[in-house]
Design a protein around this motif. Structure first.
Motif, mmCIF file in Angstrom:
data_model
loop_
_atom_site.group_PDB
_atom_site.id
_atom_site.type_symbol
_atom_site.label_atom_id
_atom_site.label_comp_id
_atom_site.label_asym_id
_atom_site.label_seq_id
_atom_site.Cartn_x
_atom_site.Cartn_y
_atom_site.Cartn_z
ATOM 1 N N HIS A 109 0.835 -1.209 0.000
ATOM 2 C CA HIS A 109 0.000 0.000 0.000
ATOM 3 C C HIS A 109 0.867 1.256 0.000
ATOM 4 C CE1 HIS A 109 -3.766 2.110 1.889
ATOM 5 N NE2 HIS A 109 -3.592 2.430 0.630
ATOM 6 N N MET A 110 1.970 1.232 0.741
ATOM 7 C CA MET A 110 2.880 2.384 0.766
ATOM 8 C C MET A 110 3.361 2.727 -0.639
ATOM 9 S SD MET A 110 5.390 1.713 4.015
ATOM 10 C CE MET A 110 4.731 1.062 5.548
ATOM 11 N N VAL A 111 3.669 1.698 -1.428
ATOM 12 C CA VAL A 111 4.188 1.911 -2.782
ATOM 13 C C VAL A 111 3.074 2.377 -3.716
ATOM 14 C CG1 VAL A 111 5.265 0.799 -4.773
ATOM 15 C CG2 VAL A 111 6.017 0.214 -2.456
ATOM 16 N N PHE A 128 -8.130 3.915 7.571
ATOM 17 C CA PHE A 128 -8.178 3.450 6.187
ATOM 18 C C PHE A 128 -7.140 2.357 5.953
ATOM 19 C CE2 PHE A 128 -7.755 3.523 1.636
ATOM 20 C CZ PHE A 128 -8.966 3.995 1.133
ATOM 21 N N GLN A 129 -5.897 2.626 6.360
ATOM 22 C CA GLN A 129 -4.805 1.676 6.141
ATOM 23 C C GLN A 129 -5.017 0.382 6.920
ATOM 24 O OE1 GLN A 129 -1.600 4.347 7.300
ATOM 25 N NE2 GLN A 129 -0.956 4.546 5.177
ATOM 26 N N ARG A 222 -5.548 2.532 -4.138
ATOM 27 C CA ARG A 222 -5.047 3.637 -4.949
ATOM 28 C C ARG A 222 -5.640 4.989 -4.561
ATOM 29 N NH1 ARG A 222 -3.946 -0.906 -7.258
ATOM 30 N NH2 ARG A 222 -2.288 -1.045 -8.819
ATOM 31 N N VAL A 223 -6.425 5.028 -3.516
ATOM 32 C CA VAL A 223 -6.945 6.300 -3.013
ATOM 33 C C VAL A 223 -5.779 7.117 -2.443
ATOM 34 C CG1 VAL A 223 -8.429 7.394 -1.270
ATOM 35 C CG2 VAL A 223 -9.234 5.366 -2.515
ATOM 36 N N GLY A 230 -11.449 12.121 4.231
ATOM 37 C CA GLY A 230 -12.754 12.516 3.701
ATOM 38 C C GLY A 230 -13.603 11.320 3.315
ATOM 39 N N LEU A 231 -12.973 10.310 2.732
ATOM 40 C CA LEU A 231 -13.706 9.103 2.337
ATOM 41 C C LEU A 231 -14.190 8.353 3.570
ATOM 42 C CD1 LEU A 231 -14.415 7.895 -0.386
ATOM 43 C CD2 LEU A 231 -12.389 6.449 -0.239
#
Length: 244
Positions: A109-111, A128-129, A222-223, A230-231
């Motif tokens: 996810h970091m990448v 989120f993460q 990819r957000v 906000g999401l």
């Protein structure tokens, strides 16, 4: 130790070491076998996570093995732009099946989303993460009870579920906060309702909603980081409105 940086984390690490001290002799054989004997292994775990999140480029992930405190935890971070996953050697293969994919998800996810990978990030980003990592770990293990992939202590998820509305309402004012103390509060501390790890619960609920709306895990990954709070806020507000 899988603890936050600073004095608070050092105090937790010291307590973990004290409680684990008498367990080390029985685990020495496993510890001395080192990373090469670790199952599941790092590369196969990374490949499974990559199949779900579908990165657009080759990945380099550094894996650090260390002697932990039998608490069934691991951690990840970014080091000079490279994602690092640190995982304890004394962990059982069953524990690692749950924990390793979670941390590898953070690394990938970091990448994909160009994340900072630091401890201090907004509560919305944290939720989120962590929610995505819970979902991907569950996915690569063929599904199953979410409790296995989100609980740090037995019974925690049912307690959180019983207080779902209270937790969602309680976290809303803090979604843009990113100081270390607030991050600690919603991950390892007593949250808004007195329950630890509220960011994990909120993140999971948000991920379930986004996925149900048709977003794949790869799309969610990819957000951009600045869009995450906000999401999360929108998803929470929708859930609260529906529960009235």
């Amino acid at each position: 130790a899988a603890v936050p940086p600073g004095p608070q984390g050092e105090e937790i690490a010291r307590k973990l070491l004290a409680s684990a001290w008498n367990k080390y002799p029985a685990a020495l054989e496993t510890i001395r076998a080192g990373a090469s004997a670790m199952r599941p292994d790092a590369l196969s775990t990374l490949r499974k996570v990559a199949e779900v999140l579908r990165p657009d480029q080759p990945l380099t992930v550094k894996v650090v093995t260390y002697v932990g405190a039998f608490e069934g935890n691991a951690f990840s971070l970014s080091q000079d732009g490279t994602p690092v996953v640190a995982v304890p050697l004394e962990m059982s293969p069953e524990e690692r099946d749950r924990v390793f994919p979670h941390e590898m998800t953070h690394a990938v996810h970091m990448v994909i989303a160009h994340l900072s990978g630091g401890w201090e990030r907004t509560i919305g980003t944290t939720a989120f993460q962590e929610g995505l990592a819970v979902e991907v770990a569950r996915e690569v293990n063929g599904g199953g009870d979410v409790r296995h992939f989100i609980e740090y202590s037995p019974g925690w998820y049912d307690k959180a579920l019983a207080r779902k509305r209270e937790i969602l309402e309680g976290v809303l004012p803090y979604l843009d906060n990113k100081d270390g103390q607030t991050v600690f509060r919603f991950t390892m501390g007593a949250g808004a309702t007195g329950l630890e790890r509220e960011a994990y619960f909120v993140g999971y609920q948000v991920m379930e909603r986004l996925h149900a709306k048709g977003m794949s895990w790869a799309e969610i990954a990819r957000v951009p980081e600045d869009k995450m709070p906000g999401l999360v806020r929108t998803a929470i507000q929708e859930m609260l409105a529906e529960a009235r």
